[in-house]
Scaffold this active site. Structure first.
Site, PDB file in Angstrom:
ATOM      1  N   LYS A 119      -2.618   7.221 -17.877  1.00  0.00           N
ATOM      2  CA  LYS A 119      -1.157   7.262 -17.775  1.00  0.00           C
ATOM      3  C   LYS A 119      -0.518   7.924 -18.984  1.00  0.00           C
ATOM      4  CE  LYS A 119      -0.215   3.602 -14.476  1.00  0.00           C
ATOM      5  NZ  LYS A 119       0.622   2.437 -14.129  1.00  0.00           N
ATOM      6  N   LYS A 202     -10.111   8.036  -0.990  1.00  0.00           N
ATOM      7  CA  LYS A 202      -9.921   6.635  -0.606  1.00  0.00           C
ATOM      8  C   LYS A 202      -8.500   6.414  -0.101  1.00  0.00           C
ATOM      9  CE  LYS A 202      -9.686   3.392  -3.809  1.00  0.00           C
ATOM     10  NZ  LYS A 202     -10.050   2.418  -4.859  1.00  0.00           N
ATOM     11  N   LYS A 205      -2.084   3.704  -1.437  1.00  0.00           N
ATOM     12  CA  LYS A 205      -0.622   3.798  -1.360  1.00  0.00           C
ATOM     13  C   LYS A 205      -0.071   4.853  -2.306  1.00  0.00           C
ATOM     14  CE  LYS A 205       1.878   1.558   0.632  1.00  0.00           C
ATOM     15  NZ  LYS A 205       2.506   1.730   1.945  1.00  0.00           N
TER      16      LYS A 205
END
Length: 339
Positions: A119, A202, A205
């Site tokens: 991140k 995979k 979301k």
């Protein structure tokens, strides 16, 4: 350790309320096995709403998604009478032990956590919250608070569990035996579900498009359309071959996982038939399987008093264990108890 009340080993796991609905990969990859685990373990399952704050969610969304997560867990088979099911922020000891874990953790080892590195590289250090940096310490507190023997983890959380084990050993060696050393609970090789539009990735979301994600709370016609629009491969043969036919292989995996039939049986059933017939059958299986789960979830969400009762009872059961651990921790550290 074993739970003094049940004689079973204790397991703990949690799920973030970061989306309106769980997806099929969440269920088949993790929650389905949580349901099985509650039969053999003293299971603690929590909706980790404090962890969700690292993504700076809209408050209304977080509120709605926390309730939806709890309702879905119950609808999927987590039984509040067999497991301790609770919301993380309802047990204040998580934050308190989290600070202790932060004080035990070195800057270097925290900086090596993969999720923080990823991140910070993508967003830059100035835009990444401190909570992303300290997230693994709070996760360590989640586990150690409940003296968990085993923690079901996927690959993305394995590094965090290793840090938890390091902190457990560090605390125990400095201040005396206080925490149970948690072991990873290796989930059985369950169905690995891929994105319907990108069957080499995979199901997630975080995918750019949600057209390849089967959401548990979507209306039946929405999921039916997604499956019928799923990317397939050249040819017509219904055959499992992840390398040459990833799209068909993914649909075969979904069909087998929800129907209970083996992949070989399904291949035989659709021998000589085309992709259209097969996709229609997969859609039927998915819609029929998810319909009662969706119905039960919506029923729970419309019965707020029942959901609140589940949350209250779960928080009381969790706090009973967590408060004992926190007291032992504070005593070991030399903190003076409140008069």
């Amino acid at each position: 350790m074993t739970s003094s009340k049940t004689g079973k080993k204790r397991a703990l796991s949690g799920i973030q309320p970061t989306h309106d609905s769980f997806h099929l990969g969440n269920f088949l990859g993790a929650v389905k096995q949580w349901v099985e685990l509650q039969e053999t373990h003293d299971a603690f399952y929590c909706v980790v709403d404090l962890h969700a704050l690292t993504s700076e969610p809209n408050p209304k969304d977080l509120h709605k998604r926390t309730l939806a997560s709890l309702a879905q867990l119950v609808a999927l088979g987590i039984d509040p009478n067999k497991s301790t099911l609770f919301v993380q922020s309802h047990v204040t000891a998580h934050n308190q032990l989290g600070w202790v874990m932060e004080c035990l953790t070195g800057i270097g080892e925290a900086s090596r956590m993969t999720q923080f590195k990823d991140k910070s590289q993508k967003m830059g250090d100035d835009r990444v919250g401190v909570g992303v940096f300290t997230y693994p310490m709070l996760m360590a507190a989640d586990v150690l608070l409940y003296q968990a023997d085993q923690v079901p983890v996927g690959e993305d959380q394995r590094q965090h569990l290793e840090l938890t084990r390091d902190l457990c050993q560090r605390f125990n060696s400095r201040y005396g035996q206080t925490f149970t050393m948690p072991e990873p609970y290796i989930l059985k090789a369950g169905a690995k579900i891929f994105d319907l539009q990108d069957p080499t990735s995979k199901m997630s979301k975080s995918s750019e498009s949600q057209s390849g994600v089967i959401e548990l709370l979507d209306a039946p016609e929405v999921n039916r359309k997604k499956i019928k629009s799923a990317m397939t491969d050249t040819g017509r043969e219904i055959k499992f071959d992840e390398k040459e036919k990833p799209g068909i292989s993914n649909l075969l995996t979904i069909f087998a996982a929800l129907s209970g039939n083996s992949v070989a049986e399904i291949e035989s059933e659709f021998d000589g038939k085309g992709y259209g017939d097969f996709k229609g059958a997969v859609a039927d299986v998915v819609v029929d399987y998810l319909a009662p789960i969706r119905e039960k979830t919506l029923e729970l969400l419309n019965d707020r008093s029942h959901l609140e009762s589940i949350m209250r009872t779960g928080a009381e059961k969790a706090a009973e264990v967590a408060d004992q651990t926190l007291k032992a921790t504070y005593d070991a550290l030399g903190l003076i108890p409140r008069a």
